[in-house]
Design a protein around this motif. Structure first.
Motif, mmCIF file in Angstrom:
data_model
loop_
_atom_site.group_PDB
_atom_site.id
_atom_site.type_symbol
_atom_site.label_atom_id
_atom_site.label_comp_id
_atom_site.label_asym_id
_atom_site.label_seq_id
_atom_site.Cartn_x
_atom_site.Cartn_y
_atom_site.Cartn_z
ATOM 1 N N ALA A 329 -9.964 2.250 -0.932
ATOM 2 C CA ALA A 329 -9.340 2.799 0.270
ATOM 3 C C ALA A 329 -8.026 2.095 0.557
ATOM 4 C CB ALA A 329 -10.284 2.660 1.462
ATOM 5 N N CYS A 330 -7.991 0.781 0.311
ATOM 6 C CA CYS A 330 -6.763 0.014 0.521
ATOM 7 C C CYS A 330 -5.642 0.546 -0.366
ATOM 8 C CB CYS A 330 -7.017 -1.465 0.234
ATOM 9 S SG CYS A 330 -5.535 -2.485 0.257
ATOM 10 N N ALA A 331 -5.958 0.852 -1.620
ATOM 11 C CA ALA A 331 -4.942 1.378 -2.536
ATOM 12 C C ALA A 331 -4.394 2.711 -2.030
ATOM 13 C CB ALA A 331 -5.533 1.531 -3.935
ATOM 14 N N VAL A 332 -5.298 3.581 -1.570
ATOM 15 C CA VAL A 332 -4.882 4.900 -1.087
ATOM 16 C C VAL A 332 -4.054 4.773 0.183
ATOM 17 C CG1 VAL A 332 -5.708 7.087 -0.147
ATOM 18 C CG2 VAL A 332 -6.816 6.087 -2.157
ATOM 19 N N MET A 333 -4.552 3.996 1.150
ATOM 20 C CA MET A 333 -3.830 3.847 2.415
ATOM 21 C C MET A 333 -2.518 3.089 2.214
ATOM 22 S SD MET A 333 -5.579 5.593 4.444
ATOM 23 C CE MET A 333 -4.513 5.265 5.848
ATOM 24 N N GLY A 334 -2.490 2.207 1.222
ATOM 25 C CA GLY A 334 -1.259 1.490 0.930
ATOM 26 C C GLY A 334 -0.142 2.424 0.513
ATOM 27 N N GLU A 335 -0.477 3.417 -0.309
ATOM 28 C CA GLU A 335 0.533 4.393 -0.718
ATOM 29 C C GLU A 335 0.993 5.238 0.472
ATOM 30 O OE1 GLU A 335 2.076 4.564 -3.655
ATOM 31 O OE2 GLU A 335 0.943 2.739 -4.085
ATOM 32 N N LYS A 336 0.064 5.548 1.360
ATOM 33 C CA LYS A 336 0.441 6.315 2.554
ATOM 34 C C LYS A 336 1.342 5.494 3.475
ATOM 35 C CE LYS A 336 -3.619 9.356 2.654
ATOM 36 N NZ LYS A 336 -4.779 9.832 3.459
ATOM 37 N N LEU A 341 6.726 4.294 5.623
ATOM 38 C CA LEU A 341 7.807 3.322 5.834
ATOM 39 C C LEU A 341 9.103 3.804 5.200
ATOM 40 C CD1 LEU A 341 5.826 0.031 5.144
ATOM 41 C CD2 LEU A 341 6.723 0.756 7.363
ATOM 42 N N GLU A 342 9.000 4.364 3.997
ATOM 43 C CA GLU A 342 10.202 4.858 3.331
ATOM 44 C C GLU A 342 10.784 6.055 4.069
ATOM 45 O OE1 GLU A 342 8.974 5.621 -0.656
ATOM 46 O OE2 GLU A 342 9.065 3.500 -1.256
ATOM 47 N N ASP A 343 9.909 6.931 4.571
ATOM 48 C CA ASP A 343 10.375 8.100 5.312
ATOM 49 C C ASP A 343 11.107 7.697 6.588
ATOM 50 O OD1 ASP A 343 10.349 11.063 5.795
ATOM 51 O OD2 ASP A 343 9.227 10.416 7.559
ATOM 52 N N ARG A 344 10.576 6.684 7.274
ATOM 53 C CA ARG A 344 11.162 6.275 8.557
ATOM 54 C C ARG A 344 12.342 5.304 8.384
ATOM 55 N NH1 ARG A 344 8.689 6.326 13.654
ATOM 56 N NH2 ARG A 344 7.344 7.871 12.627
ATOM 57 N N PHE A 345 12.233 4.400 7.424
ATOM 58 C CA PHE A 345 13.226 3.322 7.332
ATOM 59 C C PHE A 345 14.020 3.317 6.026
ATOM 60 C CE2 PHE A 345 9.648 1.567 9.908
ATOM 61 C CZ PHE A 345 10.312 1.535 11.135
ATOM 62 N N GLY A 346 13.776 4.304 5.150
ATOM 63 C CA GLY A 346 14.438 4.314 3.851
ATOM 64 C C GLY A 346 15.944 4.367 3.925
ATOM 65 N N GLN A 347 16.481 4.958 4.973
ATOM 66 C CA GLN A 347 17.934 5.029 5.167
ATOM 67 C C GLN A 347 18.392 4.239 6.392
ATOM 68 O OE1 GLN A 347 19.841 6.397 2.786
ATOM 69 N NE2 GLN A 347 17.877 6.703 1.737
ATOM 70 N N HIS A 348 17.516 3.395 6.889
ATOM 71 C CA HIS A 348 17.881 2.588 8.063
ATOM 72 C C HIS A 348 19.009 1.631 7.679
ATOM 73 C CE1 HIS A 348 17.546 -0.246 11.391
ATOM 74 N NE2 HIS A 348 16.712 0.590 12.007
ATOM 75 N N PRO A 349 20.045 1.545 8.485
ATOM 76 C CA PRO A 349 21.192 0.708 8.108
ATOM 77 C C PRO A 349 20.880 -0.775 7.981
ATOM 78 C CG PRO A 349 21.374 1.470 10.385
ATOM 79 C CD PRO A 349 20.262 2.239 9.765
ATOM 80 N N HIS A 350 19.744 -1.212 8.522
ATOM 81 C CA HIS A 350 19.420 -2.638 8.476
ATOM 82 C C HIS A 350 18.097 -2.936 7.767
ATOM 83 C CE1 HIS A 350 22.902 -3.439 10.869
ATOM 84 N NE2 HIS A 350 22.490 -2.618 11.823
ATOM 85 N N VAL A 351 17.592 -1.976 7.015
ATOM 86 C CA VAL A 351 16.419 -2.218 6.161
ATOM 87 C C VAL A 351 16.886 -2.114 4.717
ATOM 88 C CG1 VAL A 351 14.124 -1.442 5.470
ATOM 89 C CG2 VAL A 351 14.787 -1.383 7.888
ATOM 90 N N GLY A 352 16.923 -3.245 4.022
ATOM 91 C CA GLY A 352 17.461 -3.267 2.675
ATOM 92 C C GLY A 352 16.446 -2.943 1.605
ATOM 93 N N ASP A 353 15.193 -3.330 1.817
ATOM 94 C CA ASP A 353 14.168 -3.138 0.787
ATOM 95 C C ASP A 353 12.824 -2.946 1.451
ATOM 96 O OD1 ASP A 353 13.258 -2.976 -1.861
ATOM 97 O OD2 ASP A 353 12.747 -5.103 -1.938
ATOM 98 N N ILE A 354 12.026 -2.025 0.890
ATOM 99 C CA ILE A 354 10.656 -1.784 1.335
ATOM 100 C C ILE A 354 9.784 -1.937 0.097
ATOM 101 C CG2 ILE A 354 9.061 -0.184 2.443
ATOM 102 C CD1 ILE A 354 11.551 1.257 3.609
ATOM 103 N N ARG A 355 8.849 -2.883 0.101
ATOM 104 C CA ARG A 355 8.168 -3.254 -1.142
ATOM 105 C C ARG A 355 6.715 -3.636 -0.894
ATOM 106 N NH1 ARG A 355 12.534 -7.685 -0.361
ATOM 107 N NH2 ARG A 355 11.442 -9.262 0.859
ATOM 108 N N GLY A 356 6.026 -3.906 -2.001
ATOM 109 C CA GLY A 356 4.664 -4.404 -1.911
ATOM 110 C C GLY A 356 3.699 -3.591 -2.741
ATOM 111 N N ARG A 357 2.424 -3.906 -2.588
ATOM 112 C CA ARG A 357 1.335 -3.208 -3.245
ATOM 113 C C ARG A 357 0.178 -3.082 -2.260
ATOM 114 N NH1 ARG A 357 0.973 -6.721 -8.889
ATOM 115 N NH2 ARG A 357 2.975 -6.080 -9.778
ATOM 116 N N GLY A 358 -0.564 -1.977 -2.361
ATOM 117 C CA GLY A 358 -1.714 -1.798 -1.481
ATOM 118 C C GLY A 358 -1.308 -1.876 -0.025
ATOM 119 N N LEU A 359 -2.154 -2.516 0.775
ATOM 120 C CA LEU A 359 -1.822 -2.715 2.194
ATOM 121 C C LEU A 359 -1.225 -4.107 2.384
ATOM 122 C CD1 LEU A 359 -4.776 -0.896 3.967
ATOM 123 C CD2 LEU A 359 -2.349 -0.269 4.004
#
Length: 439
Positions: A329-336, A341-359
């Motif tokens: 479940a962690c793997a699935v929810m992590g992708e969600k 995060l990418e949808d909301r902050f992917g083009q945010h002028p002050h968010v440079g990188d969104i990363r990680g694995r799972g939750l």
């Protein structure tokens, strides 16, 4: 007036009185979404009745017996289960009360292994810059976070540090991710040769770097090369999975995703899920057998190692993680969560990188997306984000010094594995409020 010695004497904290699911509730009745699981601890959330029942049942039998006199069924059962699930040739489990204790045990075991195998000249430890391995003196000494180390440097053992695998800032123009990973992995060989291979006992690393860098995973092939180098020079590979292990990255052990196994591994946090303090050091049969066929005595120990109630809780937590499918479940929810995060902050002028694995997800905050320039540390942006998020009802884990211990800000998210789709949206909404207010 409180007589508790707090983490920070200038902050006034609310009093927590209840916790249910993914939420914590303070004395005023305000609810907070536990977006960081404390410090990536509360993987099952709060109020898990199966885990609570396991603790109560063990307390009704025997809470504690010192391991110089007895072993216990819960400890034996938990060790068996962990080894059944563990990667590679890990074969023995040494239970402790937390992550720093696990790292101290790992370092001392590595040293004793070489003493007992006729290589007492091996005492040097190599780790990585911007790593975190605990706050006791041995663990702090091998950690690579300059800010945490600085006040205590005169009393720390000597260790050396190579570059982390930090693709966002380290990969050069025109360099592939794989080539970058090989380049920084090869720094280990260079450092071993500089120190003298006969003097090096261990290399220590987090498969996914947590608190100091904000959920930074290694690139493909990096840890395979690290494993090759350690094998070539007879150096023990110690993987610190205290924060990133126990399902947090979407597999029970984080190193599974890198296709390797260590000689020694440390786990904690998610092993007890916050219901009891427990950690563990796992080692291979080769290391254990060297002690068993030599002196027979690991010259180490703490009062609460192998604590029966803590082990009973660990068994119940492991059942929830594995048997009840919460790692999956962690793997699935992590992708969600990543997608949101990418949808909301992917083009945010002050968010440079969104990363990680799972939750286990991190956002690196920057003053300029194009140049990746960090904010001025004097602004203490991470502290402002934490306060704004908490005010909005989100407990998250922002930190500063992401780049070098001084410059850089990130937000670490490590919510419970039981979070729902609606709560993914809640986290993103509240984080957006916090970033807007702080920046």
């Amino acid at each position: 007036m409180s007589h508790v010695f707090p983490r920070h004497s200038k902050s006034k904290l609310p009093t927590v009185v209840d916790g249910q699911g993914c939420c914590l509730i303070d004395r005023s009745g305000k609810s907070y979404f536990d977006g960081s699981g404390g410090a990536a601890v509360s993987c099952l959330g709060h109020g898990d009745q199966e885990v609570i029942a396991a603790a109560k049942a063990q307390l009704d039998r025997i809470a504690f017996a010192h391991t110089s006199f007895f072993t216990s069924d819960p400890a034996e059962q938990l060790a068996d289960r962990l080894i059944d699930l563990a990667p590679g040739e890990l074969d023995r489990v040494y239970f402790v009360s937390g992550g720093s204790e696990a790292m101290e045990a790992a370092l001392k075991l590595a040293r004793q292994f070489f003493v007992e195998t006729g290589q007492p000249q091996r005492s040097r430890v190599i780790a990585r810059r911007q790593s975190y391995h605990g706050n006791t003196l041995g663990a702090l000494a091998i950690g690579g976070n300059a800010w945490r180390r600085e006040p205590f440097k005169p009393i720390l053992i000597d260790s050396t540090h190579i570059a982390p695998c930090y693709e966002y800032r380290g990969c050069e123009d025109g360099e592939s991710s794989f080539d970058y990973g090989q380049r920084v992995a090869n720094e280990l060989e260079t450092e071993i040769l500089r120190l003298g291979p006969e003097t090096v006992m261990a290399f220590v690393a987090e498969p996914v770097v947590g608190a100091t860098m904000g959920a930074v995973p290694a690139v493909e092939g990096y840890f395979r090369r690290i494993r090759e180098i350690c094998d070539q020079y007879g150096v023990l590979l110690i993987l610190d999975e205290v924060m990133c292990g126990m399902g947090r990255t979407g597999t029970l052990f984080a190193c599974e995703q890198d296709g390797i196994a260590p000689d020694i591994m440390t786990i904690a946090k998610g092993l007890g899920a916050g219901y009891q303090p427990i950690g563990a050091m796992l080692c291979t049969s080769a290391i254990y057998d060297a002690i068993a066929s030599g002196s027979g005595f690991f010259q180490h120990g703490h009062t609460y190692i192998g604590h029966a109630t803590a082990a009973a809780v660990g068994n119940a937590v492991l059942s929830r993680l594995v048997d009840d499918g919460l790692v999956s479940a962690c793997a699935v929810m992590g992708e969600k969560l990543q997608a949101a995060l990418e949808d909301r902050f992917g083009q945010h002028p002050h968010v440079g990188d969104i990363r990680g694995r799972g939750l286990f997800r991190g956002l690196e905050l920057v003053a300029d997306r194009e140049t990746k320039a960090p904010f001025d540390p004097a602004l203490r942006l991470n502290a402002k984000v934490k306060a704004a998020a908490f005010d909005a009802g989100l407990a998250c884990y922002p930190m500063g010094g992401t780049i070098d211990g001084v410059k850089g800000d990130h937000v670490l998210l490590a919510p419970p594995f039981i979070m729902t789709d609606e709560q993914v949206t809640e986290v993103v909404d509240k984080l957006e409020i916090a970033l807007n207010k702080a920046i």
